[in-house]
Enzyme design. Sequence first.
Site, PDB file in Angstrom:
ATOM      1  N   ARG A  64      -2.685  27.047  20.891  1.00 28.08           N
ATOM      2  CA  ARG A  64      -2.832  27.795  22.325  1.00 28.08           C
ATOM      3  C   ARG A  64      -1.660  28.524  22.521  1.00 28.08           C
ATOM      4  O   ARG A  64      -1.867  29.441  23.476  1.00 28.08           O
ATOM      5  CB  ARG A  64      -2.720  26.494  23.364  1.00 28.08           C
ATOM      6  CG  ARG A  64      -4.033  26.307  23.767  1.00 28.08           C
ATOM      7  CD  ARG A  64      -3.960  25.308  25.255  1.00 28.08           C
ATOM      8  NE  ARG A  64      -3.030  24.175  25.073  1.00 28.08           N
ATOM      9  CZ  ARG A  64      -3.207  23.335  26.006  1.00 28.08           C
ATOM     10  NH1 ARG A  64      -3.984  23.231  26.890  1.00 28.08           N
ATOM     11  NH2 ARG A  64      -2.345  22.532  25.692  1.00 28.08           N
ATOM     12  N   LYS A 114      -1.553   9.240  11.637  1.00 25.13           N
ATOM     13  CA  LYS A 114      -1.355   8.120  12.350  1.00 25.13           C
ATOM     14  C   LYS A 114      -0.619   8.445  13.641  1.00 25.13           C
ATOM     15  O   LYS A 114      -0.082   9.524  13.728  1.00 25.13           O
ATOM     16  CB  LYS A 114      -0.664   7.309  11.414  1.00 25.13           C
ATOM     17  CG  LYS A 114       0.605   8.016  10.822  1.00 25.13           C
ATOM     18  CD  LYS A 114       1.974   7.018  11.348  1.00 25.13           C
ATOM     19  CE  LYS A 114       3.114   7.992  12.068  1.00 25.13           C
ATOM     20  NZ  LYS A 114       4.167   7.839  12.318  1.00 25.13           N
ATOM     21  N   LYS A 118       3.737  10.438  -1.623  1.00 25.98           N
ATOM     22  CA  LYS A 118       5.274  10.685  -2.225  1.00 25.98           C
ATOM     23  C   LYS A 118       5.001  10.339  -3.744  1.00 25.98           C
ATOM     24  O   LYS A 118       4.586   9.220  -3.936  1.00 25.98           O
ATOM     25  CB  LYS A 118       6.398   9.824  -1.627  1.00 25.98           C
ATOM     26  CG  LYS A 118       6.676  10.364  -0.286  1.00 25.98           C
ATOM     27  CD  LYS A 118       7.560   9.414   0.521  1.00 25.98           C
ATOM     28  CE  LYS A 118       7.736   9.988   1.990  1.00 25.98           C
ATOM     29  NZ  LYS A 118       8.541  11.049   2.462  1.00 25.98           N
ATOM     30  N   GLU A 131      16.905   6.238   8.716  1.00 26.37           N
ATOM     31  CA  GLU A 131      17.051   7.740   8.984  1.00 26.37           C
ATOM     32  C   GLU A 131      18.293   8.034  10.063  1.00 26.37           C
ATOM     33  O   GLU A 131      18.328   7.601  11.054  1.00 26.37           O
ATOM     34  CB  GLU A 131      15.837   8.432   9.058  1.00 26.37           C
ATOM     35  CG  GLU A 131      15.166   8.370  10.390  1.00 26.37           C
ATOM     36  CD  GLU A 131      13.640   8.879  10.532  1.00 26.37           C
ATOM     37  OE1 GLU A 131      13.455   9.803   9.889  1.00 26.37           O
ATOM     38  OE2 GLU A 131      13.007   8.360  11.272  1.00 26.37           O
ATOM     39  N   ASP A 181       5.466   3.497  15.081  1.00 25.51           N
ATOM     40  CA  ASP A 181       5.740   4.704  14.131  1.00 25.51           C
ATOM     41  C   ASP A 181       5.885   4.654  12.692  1.00 25.51           C
ATOM     42  O   ASP A 181       5.318   5.612  12.025  1.00 25.51           O
ATOM     43  CB  ASP A 181       6.829   5.357  14.887  1.00 25.51           C
ATOM     44  CG  ASP A 181       7.213   6.953  14.222  1.00 25.51           C
ATOM     45  OD1 ASP A 181       6.003   7.534  14.216  1.00 25.51           O
ATOM     46  OD2 ASP A 181       8.410   7.038  13.858  1.00 25.51           O
ATOM     47  N   HIS A 202       3.671   3.405   7.651  1.00 23.24           N
ATOM     48  CA  HIS A 202       4.062   3.499   6.241  1.00 23.24           C
ATOM     49  C   HIS A 202       4.702   2.374   5.480  1.00 23.24           C
ATOM     50  O   HIS A 202       4.485   2.032   4.528  1.00 23.24           O
ATOM     51  CB  HIS A 202       5.397   4.605   6.436  1.00 23.24           C
ATOM     52  CG  HIS A 202       5.059   5.766   7.015  1.00 23.24           C
ATOM     53  ND1 HIS A 202       3.713   6.477   6.927  1.00 23.24           N
ATOM     54  CD2 HIS A 202       5.743   6.573   7.999  1.00 23.24           C
ATOM     55  CE1 HIS A 202       3.989   7.427   7.559  1.00 23.24           C
ATOM     56  NE2 HIS A 202       4.871   7.733   8.230  1.00 23.24           N
ATOM     57  N   LYS A 216      16.008   4.654  13.625  1.00 19.05           N
ATOM     58  CA  LYS A 216      16.424   6.031  13.620  1.00 19.05           C
ATOM     59  C   LYS A 216      18.038   6.053  13.995  1.00 19.05           C
ATOM     60  O   LYS A 216      18.573   5.008  14.439  1.00 19.05           O
ATOM     61  CB  LYS A 216      15.615   6.770  15.051  1.00 19.05           C
ATOM     62  CG  LYS A 216      14.211   6.760  14.464  1.00 19.05           C
ATOM     63  CD  LYS A 216      13.795   8.057  15.058  1.00 19.05           C
ATOM     64  CE  LYS A 216      12.345   8.184  14.774  1.00 19.05           C
ATOM     65  NZ  LYS A 216      12.100   8.837  13.513  1.00 19.05           N
TER      66      LYS A 216
HETATM   67  C1  BG6 Z   1       6.888   9.982  10.288  1.00 20.15           C
HETATM   68  C2  BG6 Z   1       7.360   9.406  11.699  1.00 20.15           C
HETATM   69  O1  BG6 Z   1       5.556   9.621  10.089  1.00 20.15           O
HETATM   70  O2  BG6 Z   1       7.701   9.854   9.409  1.00 20.15           O
HETATM   71  C3  BG6 Z   1       8.810   9.883  12.074  1.00 20.15           C
HETATM   72  O3  BG6 Z   1       6.601   9.841  12.776  1.00 20.15           O
HETATM   73  C4  BG6 Z   1       9.674   9.532  10.622  1.00 20.15           C
HETATM   74  O4  BG6 Z   1       9.322   9.180  12.968  1.00 20.15           O
HETATM   75  C5  BG6 Z   1       8.899  10.206   9.318  1.00 20.15           C
HETATM   76  O5  BG6 Z   1      10.945  10.202  10.744  1.00 20.15           O
HETATM   77  C6  BG6 Z   1       9.904   9.966   8.311  1.00 20.15           C
HETATM   78  O6  BG6 Z   1       9.213  10.427   7.047  1.00 20.15           O
HETATM   79  P1  BG6 Z   1       9.906  10.812   5.891  1.00 20.15           P
HETATM   80  O7  BG6 Z   1       8.969  11.448   4.837  1.00 20.15           O
HETATM   81  O8  BG6 Z   1      10.961  11.782   6.133  1.00 20.15           O
HETATM   82  O9  BG6 Z   1      10.571   9.827   5.435  1.00 20.15           O
END
Ligand code: BG6
Length: 489
Positions: A45, A148, A182, A216, A235, A240, A340
């Site tokens: 948009r 997701k 990955k 992270e 999340d 994952h 995080k």
């Molecule tokens: C995403 C999450 O799916 O994966 C993020 O929404 C997260 O919050 C990210 O930072 C991490 O992915 P990767 O590949 O950087 O480890």
Amino acid sequence: MTEACTFVIFGATGDLARNKLLPALYHLHAAGRLNRDTRILASGRRHQDREAWLAETRSDLASSVRGGLSEEVFSRFADRTDYIRGDLNDAQFYELLHQKLSEKQAYPTDIAFYMALSPADYAGVIEKLDQVGLLEETKGWRRVVIEKPFGKDLQSAGQLQSQLARHLHEEQIFRIDHYLGKETVRNILVFRFGNALMEPLWNRNTIDHIQIIHAEPQGIGKRGATYENSGALRDMVQSHLLQLLTFVAMESPISMAADALHAEKLKVLKSIRPIPADRVNECAVRGQYAAGTVQGQSVVDYRCEQNVAADSRTETFAALKLHIDNWRWAGVPFLLRTGKRMAEKQALVAICFKKPPQQFFRASHVHCEASNWLLIGIQPHECMRLEMTVKAPGEALDTRQTSLDASFRRADETVNDAYEDLLLDIINGDRSLFLSYEEVQQAWRIVDPVLQAWEKPENDLHLYPAGSWGPAAADALFEEPCRFWRNTL
Ligand code: BG6
């Protein structure tokens, strides 16, 4: 070489498209992995026209692509792209889209629609695509890629699935989890099922416990509004980390085909013991980052981030202890942890083996005698490392740890971003690295009791300083002494 298709990206001006999808498509294009006739139609948009969108895309790619942007490659990439501006709630937009995609010879008739959108928009967009006939497969295939989270709990996932099922059959739905793209994650399957050596060790007899970790240093950036409705459990863990767990824990599939893989992963998820509502605190710990220093930079509290409530109780850290009730894994705890604003980036699977039944030697460097660990580093350090006890040189029979390394790539090889291979899988119709609805359902079944408990204010939310490894309360998930989180490789 893949077949020619049209790749429609909804949400093309959003973060996912800009940071992941377009760089992945650029890399595929640059490496000659896209069919010459494949076209990309970006929809958003924010930009008025193709030129404005291309200018931003060029500058995004210039700062993100491996090896730097080549003007020549970009110009050929631009030739296969187009942009259509529109409001997803406006029925007319879909008519226009239909017209555009029907332009003679401009667009291949096999079409993938990528929903790089807020999950709340998935069902509406799919319904409107169907209304204008864009999901009919009379002239070519139609595939829809869903990011997701698929729903926000078991019930809403069920609703979303029923909405999708009205317009699509299962083979058209690609539920993506980028972790499965990955290289290092796919290597888990090869390492387990390509070597006879591991299988006799891969069970409750030799393994003490397994950790699946994602940490992270980044905070939530500009995602405050979305993250407030999500939190770390939805999340990262529901998607994952549970997917990683299935790769580590599943039985050998009868083949690497989608149905065979889905069936084995589903068995694992179904075997995960439900967490009783009144015992959530024994199995799960949540945290939220407070101000601190991450990698030398001062950062603010989560609650001071943009679009975050000043009294937010959203977790930015989650740790979970799970048990798999089957023969292979009875009695082996699986500990999952994500956060995080943690000390550093670290995604790894750490498998801790049982100690020898008798300890004859004196470990020279640790309090508790060391165990063997198999460390599967996913990122940033890809590795497959087996930590062993050896004799330390000298007169006494003292020990030290050393490691056997089984790196899967040579120094001169680059690793593709997960999205590159997954986008090709979509074009090739290979669903093996995508999720079945039953897997999603089971993953919600596992985390739902925790989500419900965490909605109650009386359940603890532990603050942890940014730049740490999360709240100390998570250490209590280890019942036995001398067990600890593997923060580093
Ligand atoms: C995403 C999450 O799916 O994966 C993020 O929404 C997260 O919050 C990210 O930072 C991490 O992915 P990767 O590949 O950087 O480890």
